[in-house]
Scaffold this motif. Structure first.
Motif, short mmCIF file in Angstrom:
data_model
loop_
_atom_site.label_atom_id
_atom_site.label_comp_id
_atom_site.label_asym_id
_atom_site.label_seq_id
_atom_site.Cartn_x
_atom_site.Cartn_y
_atom_site.Cartn_z
N ALA A 121 3.61 2.10 -1.56
CA ALA A 121 4.04 2.60 -2.87
C ALA A 121 2.89 3.35 -3.54
O ALA A 121 3.08 4.43 -4.13
CB ALA A 121 4.49 1.43 -3.74
N GLU A 122 1.69 2.78 -3.41
CA GLU A 122 0.52 3.42 -4.02
C GLU A 122 0.28 4.79 -3.39
O GLU A 122 0.00 5.78 -4.07
CB GLU A 122 -0.69 2.51 -3.78
CG GLU A 122 -1.86 2.81 -4.65
CD GLU A 122 -3.02 1.89 -4.29
OE1 GLU A 122 -4.14 2.39 -4.20
OE2 GLU A 122 -2.77 0.69 -4.03
N LEU A 123 0.42 4.86 -2.05
CA LEU A 123 0.23 6.13 -1.35
C LEU A 123 1.29 7.14 -1.77
O LEU A 123 0.99 8.32 -1.93
CB LEU A 123 0.28 5.90 0.16
CG LEU A 123 -0.98 5.27 0.74
CD1 LEU A 123 -0.73 4.75 2.14
CD2 LEU A 123 -2.12 6.25 0.74
N ASP A 124 2.51 6.65 -1.97
CA ASP A 124 3.57 7.54 -2.43
C ASP A 124 3.19 8.22 -3.73
O ASP A 124 3.39 9.43 -3.91
CB ASP A 124 4.87 6.75 -2.65
CG ASP A 124 5.76 6.79 -1.42
OD1 ASP A 124 5.66 7.78 -0.68
OD2 ASP A 124 6.54 5.85 -1.22
N GLN A 125 2.62 7.43 -4.63
CA GLN A 125 2.18 7.97 -5.92
C GLN A 125 1.15 9.07 -5.71
O GLN A 125 1.24 10.16 -6.28
CB GLN A 125 1.60 6.82 -6.76
CG GLN A 125 1.07 7.25 -8.11
CD GLN A 125 2.14 7.96 -8.93
OE1 GLN A 125 3.31 7.56 -8.93
NE2 GLN A 125 1.76 9.05 -9.58
N LYS A 126 0.18 8.80 -4.82
CA LYS A 126 -0.86 9.79 -4.57
C LYS A 126 -0.28 11.06 -3.97
O LYS A 126 -0.72 12.17 -4.28
CB LYS A 126 -1.92 9.21 -3.62
CG LYS A 126 -2.90 8.28 -4.29
CD LYS A 126 -4.04 7.98 -3.33
CE LYS A 126 -4.91 6.85 -3.83
NZ LYS A 126 -5.71 6.28 -2.75
N ALA A 133 0.82 -1.21 0.00
CA ALA A 133 0.00 0.00 0.00
C ALA A 133 0.86 1.26 0.00
O ALA A 133 0.45 2.29 -0.53
CB ALA A 133 -0.91 -0.01 1.21
N ARG A 170 0.73 6.95 4.73
CA ARG A 170 1.90 6.31 4.14
C ARG A 170 2.89 5.92 5.23
O ARG A 170 3.40 4.80 5.26
CB ARG A 170 2.54 7.28 3.14
CG ARG A 170 3.56 6.69 2.21
CD ARG A 170 5.01 6.90 2.60
NE ARG A 170 5.29 8.13 3.27
CZ ARG A 170 5.85 9.18 2.69
NH1 ARG A 170 6.13 9.17 1.42
NH2 ARG A 170 6.12 10.25 3.39
#
Lengths: 648, 156
Positions: free
Chosen positions: A52-57, A50, A269
Motif C-alpha cells: 500500500a505504501e509503495l502504491d502511494q509512492k 508494504a 510493489r
C-alpha cells in the motif's frame, strides 16, 4: 501450458520472487487457503503492508511526471515507446534512488504551491464577481451603520418589481429609504437605509418578498477600489503561478530520473503483492501457476537455484487455462484482429494463421488502389523503422504494412493508381492518351466479373471455416458430426456451384444437381438427430432452412466489389475535379491542391472502411462457422514497467 | 418533361443519401462530445466512430457523379439526349442508395453513438463498438452495389 506447483523455504522467498519476475513466464493462480489445526500445516496468505505504501509512492511519481509533461513545452512524440536499458545499468542508475525521490518531492512541492495559488486566485475571482455589480455604490462596502441609521445592501431577483419593494418598505417604516444601485439580467442590487429601531421590521417585510442581504464585512474600501485591488492581486497570483510553472518546466530534465524511480517502485510493489498472495506455513511458502512449455527449462534452472521443490503437470479437463497465441512472423501481426474479437478457448483453434492471408487479400481488394497502397506501406514502414513499438500497436502497424502491400498488388491488377490519375493528367496537360492499363481488368468497366470473383473468394473463405469446424470435431472423436454438419453443406453448395458452372452441359448440370440433392438429404435426415419425436423431423427442415444463412453469408462478400468500386470512383471524381480548370501553370497548381486533399481524404475514409469491413468478414462470416472464443489472456508475473524496457 | 430532366432528378435524389449521414454523424457527435467532456484524450478515437455513419453520403455522391458521367454532364461534351424511358431508368438507379442511405445513416449513427458510450466506459473495447456500427453499414453497401450494377448495365 503446464501447471507448475512450487514449495520453497521462507529463507529463499525474497530471492525466489525477484528471480520469478526476471523470468517473467509464470501466471500465478490464487489458491484457497487450506484449513489446518496445527499451525505448521495451516496455509494462510501472508500480509503485504508494504504494498500500500509503495502504491502511494507510485501515484506520487505519476503525478510528478504528469506535472512535468503539463508545464513543459516539450511535445510528446507521436508514439510512446519505452527506453531500452540493460538490467545491470538500470540497477546502477538506481543507486541514486534517494536523489530521485528528492527530485520527485521537489516537483510535488511546486505542484502543491501551484494548487494553493490557484485556490487563492479562485477565491479572489469569486470576490471580484460578487463586488462588481456594486460599482456604482461609492460608500465603503463594510459600512453598516451611522449613529442613528442602519445601512443594508441586498439583492432581489429581477422578477420582483422594485417599486413594489419600495412601497412595502415605506409601509413598514416611514423613514425607510430603498435605493436601486444597479441591475442586471437576473438581479436588482439595492441599498436599504433605515432608522435603527425600525431596521428589524423593515428587513423582515422585505425578506418575505425575496430580499437577500449581501454583506461585505472584509471590504473597507468602496466597490470600485476593491475591484482595482482584486484585479491587481489576481494578476500577481497569475504571474506567480506562471513563475512556479516555469520552475517545474526547468526541471524537465529530471523526468527520466523519476520515470526510472516509478518503474523501480512498480517492480517492488508487484513483488510485494505477490509475496502477499503466496500461501505460507511457518517456514515454507507455496505457489501454483501456469507456464508455457517453452519456458520450462529456464524455470527449472531458476527453481533449482532457489532450492525449491517443484512439480510440472498437464492441465486437466476442468482447468481454465490462460491462452497465449503463438504464430510465425507473418501471421503474428494479425493476432491483434483475433484479440480484438476475443481470444480462442484453450481447447479451440487459433484462427489467426488461417485468416491472415485472407485478411490482407480482402483489405487490398477493398482499398484497391496501388497509389494508396504505396502510401500506406511507406508510412507504416517509416513508423516501424523510427519507433520501437511494442505490443498490440506494433502488431497493428505491421499488419497495415502487409495490407498496404496487398493493396499495391490489387491496385495494379485493377489499374488504379490514384484512380485514373495518369490518364487524367496526360490528357489534360500533354494531350496524349497515355494511361496505366490494369494487369487483369478494370472493375468499373466490368463489375459483374469482379462480383463473381468476390463471391467465389467468399465461398473459399466460408468453406475453410467449415473445414476448421470439421477438423475440430474429428479431433474430438465426433467424425459423424463433421459429416452431417459440415460435409453435407460442402455437397449442397459445391453442387449448386457445379450446376451454375456446368449449366451448358446436361451431364455436368445433373451431376451437380445430384450432389446437391444428396447433401440436402443428409441434412434432412440428420439435422434433428439430437432431438426426439417430432423434433427430429422439424430439426431436419430447420437444418435445410440454414441455406438462407449461407446465401446471405456468401452475398456479404459483395462488399469486396462495392468498397473497391467506391475507392476507384471517388478517386476518379477527385481527378475529374482537379483537371476541370484545364492545362497550364494555373491548372497544375489547382490540380495539385485538389489531388493532395482529395486523395488523402479518400485514402483515410476508405482505409477505415476496408479495415472495418475486412474485420467484419472475419468475425461474422468466418468465425461464425467454427470459432470457440472466451479464452483468458496469459498474464505472467513479469517486469510490468511503463517507461523502461529492461534487457538482460 | 424529357428524359434528361428525370436523369438529373435521379442524380439529385442519389445525393440525398447525405441526409442520413448528416443525421447519423450528428447523433454520434452528440455522444462523442459527452464522452470527450470526461476524458479529452479520447477525441481521436471518438472521431473514428463518428465518421462511420458518414459513408452513406459518400456512396450517394458516388452514384451522383457516375450519373453525371453517364449522361455526359461532366467532361465538356454536353448532355446526351435521353428518351423518357432512359431518363426514368437513370432515376430508378438512384432510388436504392437514396432510400437505404437515409435510413441506414440514421440507424448507424445510433449504433455509433452507443459504440462511443462503450468507448467511454471500456476503452479497450472500442473495436467491438466499431464492428457494431459497421453491421448497419452492410445494407448501405448493398444498396450502393444495386445502384451501381443498375447504372453500369444501363446499355446506352
Amino acid at each position: 501450458m503446464k501447471r507448475l506447483s512450487v514449495i520453497g523455504l521462507d529463507t529463499a522467498k525474497e530471492q525466489f520472487v525477484s528471480k520469478l519476475m526476471d523470468l517473467g513466464a509464470l501466471e500465478v493462480t490464487d489458491e484457497d487457503p487450506q484449513q489446518g489445526d496445527a499451525d505448521e500445516l495451516a496455509m494462510v496468505p501472508g500480509e503485504n503492508p508494504a504494498a500500500a505504501e509503495l502504491d502511494q509512492k507510485i501515484s506520487d511519481a505519476e503525478a510528478a511526471i504528469e506535472a512535468l509533461k503539463e508545464h513543459s513545452p516539450v511535445k510528446s512524440p507521436l508514439f510512446f515507446t519505452r527506453r531500452e536499458l540493460k538490467n545491470t545499468d538500470f540497477q546502477s542508475i538506481l543507486q541514486h534512488k534517494a536523489e530521485f525521490t528528492e527530485e520527485m518531492n521537489g516537483i510535488l512541492d511546486l505542484k502543491e504551491q501551484i494548487r494553493k495559488l490557484n485556490e487563492q486566485r479562485n477565491r479572489k475571482q469569486s470576490d471580484l464577481s460578487s463586488v462588481t455589480p456594486w460599482k456604482a455604490y461609492t460608500l465603503p462596502l463594510n459600512l453598516t451603520e451611522t449613529r442613528c441609521t442602519d445601512f443594508t445592501l441586498g439583492i432581489i431577483p429581477s422578477a420582483v418589481s422594485f417599486e413594489d419593494m419600495q412601497t412595502a418598505a415605506a409601509e413598514a417604516s416611514e423613514t425607510a429609504v430603498l435605493e436601486k444601485v444597479n441591475e442586471d439580467k437576473e438581479f436588482r442590487y439595492l441599498l436599504l437605509i433605515t432608522w435603527k429601531p425600525d431596521t428589524a421590521e423593515v428587513e423582515e417585510v422585505l425578506k418575505q418578498r425575496g430580499f437577500t442581504v449581501a454583506a461585505f464585512p472584509e471590504f473597507d474600501e468602496n466597490a470600485e477600489a476593491a475591484m482595482v485591488r482584486l484585479h491587481n492581486e489576481i494578476a500577481e497570483l497569475t504571474e506567480e503561478v506562471q513563475k512556479v510553472g516555469k520552475q517545474i518546466a526547468d526541471r524537465y530534465g529530471q523526468k527520466t530520473d523519476i520515470e526510472n524511480l516509478h518503474d523501480q517502485l512498480i517492480m517492488e510493489r508487484d513483488q510485494e503483492v505477490l509475496k502477499g498472495r503466496l500461501l505460507n506455513t511457518r517456514r515454507t511458502f507455496r505457489l501454483t501457476g501456469w507456464i508455457p512449455e517453452e519456458c520450462m527449462d529456464a524455470a527449472k534452472k531458476m527453481l533449482d537455484s532457489c532450492e525449491c521443490y517443484y512439480l510440472f503437470e498437464d492441465p486437466t479437463e476442468d482447468d481454465t487455462v490462460p491462452v497465449l497465441l503463438e504464430n510465425n512472423a507473418f501471421v503474428t501481426p494479425f493476432e491483434s484482429v483475433t484479440e480484438m474479437y476475443s481470444l480462442p478457448d484453450y481447447k479451440g483453434i487459433d484462427p489467426t494463421r488461417w485468416f491472415s492471408i485472407f485478411y490482407a487479400c480482402f483489405f487490398g481488394m477493398m482499398l484497391s488502389d496501388a497509389g494508396y497502397g504505396v502510401i500506406l506501406t511507406i508510412a507504416t514502414a517509416v513508423i516501424l523503422h523510427k519507433f520501437k513499438l511494442e505490443g498490440n500497436l506494433y502488431k497493428m502497424i505491421r499488419m497495415f504494412m502487409y495490407c498496404g502491400i496487398s493493396t499495391i498488388f490489387w491496385g495494379a491488377m485493377f489499374g488504379g493508381w490514384f484512380g485514373n490519375s495518369v490518364a487524367a493528367i496526360s490528357s489534360t496537360f500533354f494531350h496524349s492518351d497515355a494511361a496505366i492499363n490494369p494487369i487483369w481488368f478494370d472493375p468499373i468497366v466490368d463489375p459483374t466479373r469482379l462480383l463473381i470473383f468476390s463471391l467465389g473468394l467468399g465461398v473459399v473463405h466460408i468453406f475453410l471455416g467449415m473445414g476448421l469446424d470439421a477438423s475440430m470435431k474429428i479431433r474430438r472423436g465426433h467424425f459423424w458430426d463433421a459429416v452431417f454438419d459440415d460435409f453435407s453443406w460442402y455437397m449442397v453448395i459445391g453442387g449448386i456451384i457445379v450446376m451454375i458452372l456446368m449449366s451448358g452441359s446436361s451431364t455436368g448440370f445433373h451431376a451437380g444437381m445430384y450432389i446437391m440433392i444428396a447433401g440436402f438429404i443428409i441434412l434432412l435426415l440428420t439435422g434433428g438427430r439430437d432431438k426426439k419425436g417430432i423434433g427430429r423431423v422439424i430439426g431436419g427442415f430447420t437444418a435445410i432452412y440454414n441455406i438462407t444463412g449461407f446465401l446471405s453469408d456468401i452475398l456479404s462478400y459483395a462488399r469486396l466489389l462495392a468498397l473497391g468500386l467506391a475507392t476507384g470512383v471517388i478517386a476518379q471524381v477527385v481527378n475529374t475535379i482537379g483537371t476541370l480548370s484545364g492545362g497550364g501553370i494555373k491548372g497544375a497548381i489547382i490540380m495539385l491542391i485538389v489531388f493532395v486533399i482529395g486523395h488523402l481524404f479518400n485514402l483515410a475514409i476508405n482505409a477505415l472502411g476496408a479495415f472495418v469491413h475486412t474485420s467484419r468478414l472475419q468475425y461474422i462470416e468466418f468465425f461464425g462457422k467454427f470459432y470457440e472464443d472466451g479464452g483468458e489472456p496469459f498474464n505472467p508475473f513479469r517486469r510490468d514497467t511503463k517507461y523502461v524496457k529492461l534487457t538482460d | 418533361m424529357t428524359g434528361n430532366v428525370w436523369a438529373l432528378i435521379g442524380a439529385a435524389v442519389a445525393a440525398l443519401a447525405g441526409v442520413g449521414s448528416a443525421m447519423g454523424v450528428g447523433i454520434a457527435g452528440q455522444a462523442a462530445a459527452g464522452v470527450v467532456g470526461e476524458d479529452p484524450k479520447k477525441f481521436g478515437r471518438t472521431l473514428i466512430l463518428q465518421a462511420l455513419p458518414g459513408t452513406q453520403g459518400i456512396y450517394g455522391l458516388i452514384v451522383t457523379f457516375l450519373i453525371f458521367i453517364r449522361i455526359g454532364l461532366l467532361g465538356g461534351g454536353g448532355m446526351k439526349d435521353l428518351t423518357m424511358a432512359q431518363g426514368l431508368y437513370v432515376f430508378a438507379c438512384s432510388l436504392p442508395i437514396c432510400i437505404v442511405g437515409i435510413w441506414s445513416g440514421i440507424a448507424q449513427g445510433k449504433a455509433a453513438a452507443a459504440g462511443i458510450m462503450l468507448l467511454g466506459k471500456r476503452e479497450d473495447q472500442m473495436g467491438k463498438g466499431i464492428i457494431y456500427a459497421a453491421m448497419v453499414e452492410t445494407y448501405a453497401i448493398f444498396a450502393l452495389l444495386v445502384s451501381l450494377l443498375m447504372l453500369f448495365n444501363l446499355g446506352f
